[in-house]
Design a protein around this motif. Structure first.
Motif, PDB file in Angstrom:
ATOM      1  N   ASP A  99       0.862  -1.179   0.000  1.00  0.00           N
ATOM      2  CA  ASP A  99       0.000   0.000   0.000  1.00  0.00           C
ATOM      3  C   ASP A  99       0.900   1.230   0.000  1.00  0.00           C
ATOM      4  N   VAL A 114       1.339   4.942   0.500  1.00  0.00           N
ATOM      5  CA  VAL A 114       0.621   5.999   1.215  1.00  0.00           C
ATOM      6  C   VAL A 114       1.304   7.325   0.904  1.00  0.00           C
ATOM      7  N   GLY A 161      -1.870  -1.111  -3.896  1.00  0.00           N
ATOM      8  CA  GLY A 161      -2.897  -0.108  -3.699  1.00  0.00           C
ATOM      9  C   GLY A 161      -2.272   1.240  -3.398  1.00  0.00           C
ATOM     10  N   ARG A 213      -3.035   4.845  -1.152  1.00  0.00           N
ATOM     11  CA  ARG A 213      -3.836   5.600  -0.173  1.00  0.00           C
ATOM     12  C   ARG A 213      -3.260   7.006  -0.057  1.00  0.00           C
ATOM     13  N   THR A 245      -8.111  10.912   5.055  1.00  0.00           N
ATOM     14  CA  THR A 245      -7.330   9.857   4.410  1.00  0.00           C
ATOM     15  C   THR A 245      -8.288   8.976   3.629  1.00  0.00           C
ATOM     16  N   GLN A 284      -8.718   5.805   0.293  1.00  0.00           N
ATOM     17  CA  GLN A 284      -8.111   4.813  -0.600  1.00  0.00           C
ATOM     18  C   GLN A 284      -8.301   5.295  -2.031  1.00  0.00           C
ATOM     19  N   PRO A 335      -7.689   0.649  -4.711  1.00  0.00           N
ATOM     20  CA  PRO A 335      -7.731  -0.463  -3.751  1.00  0.00           C
ATOM     21  C   PRO A 335      -6.597  -1.459  -3.956  1.00  0.00           C
ATOM     22  N   LYS A 353      -5.485   3.101   8.782  1.00  0.00           N
ATOM     23  CA  LYS A 353      -6.341   2.696   7.661  1.00  0.00           C
ATOM     24  C   LYS A 353      -5.562   1.827   6.668  1.00  0.00           C
ATOM     25  N   ALA A 354      -4.306   2.147   6.442  1.00  0.00           N
ATOM     26  CA  ALA A 354      -3.495   1.358   5.517  1.00  0.00           C
ATOM     27  C   ALA A 354      -3.311  -0.062   6.026  1.00  0.00           C
ATOM     28  N   ASP A 371      -6.237  -1.857   5.061  1.00  0.00           N
ATOM     29  CA  ASP A 371      -6.230  -2.144   3.618  1.00  0.00           C
ATOM     30  C   ASP A 371      -5.518  -3.458   3.312  1.00  0.00           C
TER      31      ASP A 371
END
Length: 420
Positions: free
Chosen positions: A41, A43, A82, A84, A102, A104, A107, A137-138, A141
């Protein structure tokens, strides 16, 4: 005619059944492959400061977009990726709202490069820098699956949403034991930002990199995404004992355990003649601890005679401290010579800060490797020099002879000077 139609219908049914029989297993294989695929992910900080023009004559946002486009082109097919964002949507001054900003952008899943690039192209520097909420949140994910999990955080500033400390968030993620690594990249960093991003990375065994050029950003993100695709060894949970006699016997591998403050953990390893034991241990400070600490790894016999040790110390500037040791078992003339049981003792001197919970114990990772030893086991124990003793001896002799010659020349020159 009717018979022909029935035969045709039967043939169609048979083909459909065969197709279904083939399709279902293929789907199952695909699902299994996806479940074990590595996940990444990315970010990205899209706060207002990303408008600053100090990276190769362009804005920080432009450098990030260029890097993302090149990374998306180079991402291996086996990686589920993904994207974010943090600070990308709320331009206002309300701190409470800004610290929830924040989202996404793309995805985590099989990569559609065109769709992902289109999503990145829409980004514009906007708001706050809620690093802590974005990391939480990540981590969500990346839930599920058995493959490696990695967050790559790219930011140009420290978190603006205290008291939710991003470093504490990273420690909380590490304490869950889900094998998630956070790597951080700081764009044109200052001291405070460097300290915060370093702390986030170290809490999960990740890396921190300072970036001041667009090509550096591209290369580093590519490297981290490729690293996620490398095979990962999943640690095996074990439980050390309070003495060697009760300790579990370990084979070569990677193990995890937890060790409380003031506690010691024991493990046993069998080493055959002609083999070498290599062991290392890392203890993670997943909570606030007092400065000045150390970790000790000892190899002793079953009769408590120390064979070799490794130790390391810290001053509070890192969240992971590691040490290791090597012990070669000499060859035996007796082909039936039994293995030697070596006891590994792990202790540390971490102490809890005021108000910090002491249980569960801090995460401990132990690597054990038993391999074929060197031709002469004593070489390895020669203060780490091995056969380098020959070179050291030659250098000492050469230095001694050179000193004698230089001394003789100096005396001769002085004698000539006095004569003249």
């Amino acid at each position: 005619m009717i018979r022909t139609q029935r035969l045709a219908a039967g043939a169609c049914a048979l083909l459909a059944a065969l197709a279904a029989g083939i399709a279902f297993p293929s789907g199952a294989v695909a699902d299994e492959t996806t479940a074990s695929a590595p996940k990444v992910d990315l970010v990205l900080d899209v706060s207002g400061s990303m408008r600053t023009k100090d990276i190769d004559g362009g804005t920080r946002m432009a450098a990030a977009k260029q890097a993302f486009n090149e990374v998306l082109d180079a991402t291996p097919e086996t990686v589920l990726l993904g994207i974010r964002t943090l600070g990308a949507n709320y331009p206002g001054d309300d701190r409470k709202t800004g610290c929830k900003d924040t989202a996404q952008l793309y995805p985590v899943g099989p990569l559609d490069r065109t769709e992902a690039k289109t999503a990145v192209a829409t980004l514009s520097p906007t708001g706050w820098t809620p690093i802590g909420p974005a990391l939480l949140k990540a981590a969500d994910d990346l839930e599920g699956g058995t493959g490696s999990k990695r967050i790559v955080l790219i930011s140009d500033g420290e978190d603006t949403c205290a008291p939710l400390d991003p470093c504490e968030v990273a420690r909380e993620i590490a304490a869950k034991g889900i094998g998630l690594t956070i790597d951080t990249l700081g764009l044109v960093p200052n001291t405070k930002m460097r300290q915060q991003l370093s702390c986030i990375a170290e809490a999960t065994g990740g890396t921190y990199t300072s970036v001041e050029h667009a090509d550096e950003l591209t290369d580093k993100v590519n490297q981290l995404v490729d690293r996620a695709a490398d095979p990962v060894v999943t640690p095996v949970a074990t439980q050390g004992a309070d003495s060697c006699a009760k300790a579990p016997t370990l084979k070569s591998g990677l193990y995890t355990d937890r060790e409380e403050f003031g506690q010691e953990r024991w493990y046993r390893v069998d080493v055959d003649p002609g083999q070498e034991l290599r062991a290392s241990v890392s203890v993670s400070a997943d909570r606030t601890v007092n400065p000045d600490y150390g970790v000790l790894l000892r190899a002793v016999t079953v009769h408590d005679r120390e064979i070799v040790r490794g130790e390391a110390a810290g001053l509070g500037r890192t969240d992971v401290i590691s040490t290791g040791l090597r012990y070669p078992k000499a060859e035996s003339d007796d082909d039936g010579a039994p293995a030697e049981t070596v006891c590994l003792q792990v202790t540390h001197s971490f102490s809890a800060a005021a108000g910090v919970k002491t249980t569960p114990g801090m995460p401990l990772e132990l690597t054990v490797d038993v391999v074929d030893g060197p031709s002469q086991a004593s070489d390895v124990a020669s203060f780490g020099l091995g056969r380098g003793w020959w070179l050291l001896g030659a250098l000492v002799l050469a230095g001694f002879l050179a000193g004698l010659v230089w001394g003789w020349l100096s005396r001769w020159r002085v004698a000539v000077w006095r004569t003249n």
